[in-house]
Design a protein around this motif. Structure first.
Motif, PDB file in Angstrom:
ATOM      1  N   SER A   2       0.823  -1.203   0.000  1.00  0.00           N
ATOM      2  CA  SER A   2       0.000   0.000   0.000  1.00  0.00           C
ATOM      3  C   SER A   2       0.859   1.255   0.000  1.00  0.00           C
ATOM      4  O   SER A   2       1.943   1.308   0.593  1.00  0.00           O
ATOM      5  CB  SER A   2      -0.907   0.000   1.236  1.00  0.00           C
ATOM      6  N   THR A   5       1.011   7.386   3.299  1.00  0.00           N
ATOM      7  CA  THR A   5       0.197   8.591   3.445  1.00  0.00           C
ATOM      8  C   THR A   5       1.029   9.640   4.150  1.00  0.00           C
ATOM      9  O   THR A   5       1.604   9.374   5.209  1.00  0.00           O
ATOM     10  CB  THR A   5      -1.074   8.308   4.262  1.00  0.00           C
ATOM     11  N   ALA A  24       2.471  13.701  -3.554  1.00  0.00           N
ATOM     12  CA  ALA A  24       1.433  13.068  -4.369  1.00  0.00           C
ATOM     13  C   ALA A  24       1.986  12.664  -5.722  1.00  0.00           C
ATOM     14  O   ALA A  24       1.617  11.616  -6.271  1.00  0.00           O
ATOM     15  CB  ALA A  24       0.245  14.018  -4.531  1.00  0.00           C
ATOM     16  N   ASN A  29      -0.503   9.088  -0.811  1.00  0.00           N
ATOM     17  CA  ASN A  29      -1.761   9.712  -0.439  1.00  0.00           C
ATOM     18  C   ASN A  29      -1.469  10.876   0.502  1.00  0.00           C
ATOM     19  O   ASN A  29      -0.404  10.921   1.133  1.00  0.00           O
ATOM     20  CB  ASN A  29      -2.681   8.697   0.240  1.00  0.00           C
ATOM     21  N   VAL A  53      -4.253  10.004  -6.569  1.00  0.00           N
ATOM     22  CA  VAL A  53      -4.019   9.542  -5.199  1.00  0.00           C
ATOM     23  C   VAL A  53      -5.199   9.976  -4.338  1.00  0.00           C
ATOM     24  O   VAL A  53      -5.984  10.837  -4.722  1.00  0.00           O
ATOM     25  CB  VAL A  53      -2.714  10.131  -4.612  1.00  0.00           C
ATOM     26  N   ALA A  54      -5.304   9.362  -3.170  1.00  0.00           N
ATOM     27  CA  ALA A  54      -6.336   9.766  -2.217  1.00  0.00           C
ATOM     28  C   ALA A  54      -5.878  11.024  -1.487  1.00  0.00           C
ATOM     29  O   ALA A  54      -4.723  11.128  -1.072  1.00  0.00           O
ATOM     30  CB  ALA A  54      -6.601   8.644  -1.225  1.00  0.00           C
ATOM     31  N   VAL A  55      -6.787  11.970  -1.312  1.00  0.00           N
ATOM     32  CA  VAL A  55      -6.464  13.213  -0.605  1.00  0.00           C
ATOM     33  C   VAL A  55      -7.678  13.653   0.195  1.00  0.00           C
ATOM     34  O   VAL A  55      -8.809  13.599  -0.291  1.00  0.00           O
ATOM     35  CB  VAL A  55      -6.000  14.316  -1.589  1.00  0.00           C
ATOM     36  N   ARG A  56      -7.441  14.051   1.446  1.00  0.00           N
ATOM     37  CA  ARG A  56      -8.510  14.529   2.317  1.00  0.00           C
ATOM     38  C   ARG A  56      -8.042  15.779   3.044  1.00  0.00           C
ATOM     39  O   ARG A  56      -6.841  15.979   3.262  1.00  0.00           O
ATOM     40  CB  ARG A  56      -8.899  13.473   3.349  1.00  0.00           C
ATOM     41  N   PHE A  82      -7.204   4.540   3.420  1.00  0.00           N
ATOM     42  CA  PHE A  82      -6.458   4.670   2.162  1.00  0.00           C
ATOM     43  C   PHE A  82      -5.790   3.358   1.747  1.00  0.00           C
ATOM     44  O   PHE A  82      -5.284   3.251   0.643  1.00  0.00           O
ATOM     45  CB  PHE A  82      -5.378   5.752   2.287  1.00  0.00           C
TER      46      PHE A  82
END
Length: 251
Positions: A2, A5, A24, A29, A53-56, A82
């Protein structure tokens, strides 16, 4: 395996924004944490468009230490969502009022220390057990050349950064035993809103170059680095000026 992050603390600063984009771009992430929600939402949208990519965005206030337990738990949960890769930390927040402003209003001294030092210790100390449990990862913290010696022009801010540098030495020793690296980056003059308009600036570096260097330092497991590197020479000279002479200098 994985993807990692990166939790970016103080993500609305110029360097942090650039760092998030660079991380990124390498496939990580990103969690963007800070107070300026509108700015962070724009950065998240930009990252989402540029990189797959995952972004919050996560609300974070360095001075609101009572909220830090819940904040760290929330971020750990998002990182798990993620995909469970390692959580890394990039800390880039601080408060640097003009020294003359602090001298007129001593309450600003307390705010500077709270935001720059105490807030950083609060959140990092809550993140440390999670970093130890995962057994790997990186912590990168923006210190400052200002922390190398108390100068008349910014000694309150410098003292907060000096305290942060000392804290990171101990944290580095602690997390080393768990396979986690802790890197202190001491930037010189960077072209940011914090330095805009300041007199006497020279050899100013870009936030993007600093962000890229921070990622390189993390990958190498560096301990302490000056950016740009020539600041090591400058600060070595400044640190070794005898006190009877130094106190007469207006630097």
């Amino acid at each position: 395996m994985s993807a990692a992050t990166w939790l970016v603390l103080g993500a609305s600063s110029s360097i942090a924004r650039a760092f998030a984009l660079e991380a990124a771009g390498e496939g990580a992430n990103v969690l963007l944490a800070g107070r300026d929600r509108d700015d962070l939402d724009r950065s998240a949208a930009d990252i989402g468009i540029r990189h797959n990519v995952a972004v919050r965005v996560v609300d974070f206030d360095a001075e609101a230490v009572d909220s830090h337990d819940a904040f760290v738990t929330h971020c750990a949960g998002l990182a798990a969502e993620f995909g469970g890769g390692p959580l890394n930390v990039f800390l880039a927040f601080g408060l640097m009022p003009d020294q003359a402003t602090i001298d007129r209003d001593p309450d600003q001294a307390q705010r500077t220390i709270q935001a720059t030092y105490a807030g950083a210790v609060s959140v990092l100390h809550r993140l440390a057990p999670r970093m130890e449990a995962q057994g790997k990862g990186h912590v990168v913290v923006l210190g400052s050349v200002a922390g190398d010696r108390g100068r008349i022009k910014n000694y309150v801010y410098g003292s907060a950064k000096a305290g942060l540098h000392a804290y990171l030495q101990g944290l580095r020793a602690r997390l080393f035993r768990a396979g986690v690296t802790v890197t202190t980056v001491k930037p010189g003059f960077i072209d940011t809103t914090m330095t805009w308009g300041m007199p006497g600036l020279f050899l100013v570096a870009s936030p993007r170059d600093c962000a890229r260097a921070c990622l390189r330092y993390a990958a190498k497991g560096a301990e302490v680095r000056y950016f740009p590197a020539f600041w090591w020479i400058i600060m070595t000279i400044i640190r070794n000026i005898p006190e009877p002479i130094f106190k007469r200098l207006s630097i």
